[in-house]
Enzyme design. Structure first.
Site, short mmCIF file in Angstrom:
data_model
loop_
_atom_site.label_atom_id
_atom_site.label_comp_id
_atom_site.label_asym_id
_atom_site.label_seq_id
_atom_site.Cartn_x
_atom_site.Cartn_y
_atom_site.Cartn_z
N ASN A 9 0.87 -1.17 0.00
CA ASN A 9 0.00 0.00 0.00
C ASN A 9 0.91 1.23 0.00
OD1 ASN A 9 -1.77 2.06 0.49
ND2 ASN A 9 -2.33 1.40 2.56
N TRP A 10 0.98 1.88 -1.16
CA TRP A 10 1.92 3.00 -1.29
C TRP A 10 1.40 4.27 -0.62
CZ3 TRP A 10 3.90 2.82 -7.09
CH2 TRP A 10 4.54 1.59 -7.32
N LYS A 11 0.14 4.28 -0.23
CA LYS A 11 -0.47 5.47 0.40
C LYS A 11 -0.23 6.70 -0.50
CE LYS A 11 0.04 3.13 4.78
NZ LYS A 11 0.21 3.18 6.22
N GLU A 170 -4.89 -5.03 10.54
CA GLU A 170 -3.83 -4.05 10.76
C GLU A 170 -4.10 -3.32 12.09
OE1 GLU A 170 -1.88 -2.68 6.85
OE2 GLU A 170 -3.77 -1.61 6.97
N GLY A 176 3.00 2.22 10.77
CA GLY A 176 3.91 3.34 10.63
C GLY A 176 4.66 3.70 11.89
N GLY A 237 3.26 -1.15 4.18
CA GLY A 237 3.26 0.29 3.91
C GLY A 237 4.65 0.76 3.53
N GLY A 238 5.36 1.34 4.50
CA GLY A 238 6.66 1.97 4.24
C GLY A 238 7.64 1.08 3.47
#
Ligand code: 13P
Length: 254
Positions: A9-11, A170, A176, A237-238
């Site tokens: 998930n690149w957000k 999640e 994060g 994510g990151g």
């Protein structure tokens, strides 16, 4: 039998050139892999989706999904995207219910139910994201919160519709933050989620649904988390923003 899935998930990250470079690098590396026992999905920002589909190819090993969609088919919803639009670009998977959408865009379980219905109505697979806040875990209401998130958004579906549902647990306190749920905490909650699905839909349905873990998954902790029997991969994510890190996580999934 359920599949392992590693999804990025690149957000709201990466410019067009950066997104293109990352997509091409991942598509190339996945093609070079001798065996691929899991599905690999990236969810770039919506403005990059058609570039990503063009680079990944329609039936290649790298799948492309969206981070969000609107519940209406079309209409006066400035700034929004419909399922039909996603489909018209070849997007067949969408994240629904990410904690950032819940927190910053006030999406609750009742709205998410509508989004789930809209996506499935278009034939788009849903990765339904959910998980408790830190204070809910500290107050020992985390199982109850998670059960409610499942029931209110998904338990109106038929058992057949569950073949187009992927679950992504999640815990918000792990997103994060660099704090990951321990493999034991992840397994405990994933087993509870599977039991909750089984109690409503029966064991066959529960055994077939992939349950991903998300929250500070990194190359150095992925294998241990993915090694748990009810953890069927991850939503990253990151670490999904760097090809080396993401591929290391893909490799950790088997
Ligand atoms: P991080 O991996 O950056 O913690 O993000 C997880 C996430 O929110 C994926 O949807």
């Amino acid at each position: 039998m359920r599949k392992k899935i590693v999804a990025g998930n690149w957000k709201m990250n990466l410019t067009r050139d950066e997104a293109q470079a990352l997509t091409k690098s991942l598509a190339q590396r996945l093609k070079e892999k001798a065996t691929l026992n899991q599905r690999v999905l990236i969810c770039p920002p919506s403005i990059h989706l058609s570039d990503a589909i063009a680079s990944a190819g329609p039936d290649g090993p790298l799948e492309v999904g969206a981070q969000n969609m609107h519940q209406a088919d079309s209409g006066a919803y400035t700034g929004e995207l419909s399922g039909a639009m996603l489909l018209s670009h070849g997007i067949r998977t969408v994240l629904v219910g990410h904690s950032e959408r819940r927190a910053y865009f006030h999406e609750d379980n009742h709205l998410l139910k509508q989004k789930v219905d809209a996506a499935l109505g278009q034939g788009i697979e849903v990765v339904y994201c959910f998980g408790e806040l830190l204070e809910e875990r500290q107050g020992a209401t985390h199982f109850e919160v998670v059960a409610t998130q499942l029931k209110q958004a998904l338990f109106h579906l038929t058992a057949d519709q569950w073949s187009s549902i992927v679950l992504a647990y999640e815990p918000v306190w792990a997103i994060g933050t660099g704090v990951t749920a321990s493999p034991e905490q992840a397994q405990e909650m994933h087993a509870f989620i599977r039991q909750t699905v089984a109690a409503h839909y029966g064991d066959a349905c529960a055994q077939n649904v992939s349950i991903l873990y998300g929250g500070s998954v990194k190359p150095n902790n992925a294998a241990e988390i993915f090694g748990k029997p009810d953890v069927d991969g991850g939503l990253i994510g990151g670490a999904a923003l760097k090809a080396d890190d993401f591929m290391a996580i893909v490799n950790a999934a088997g």
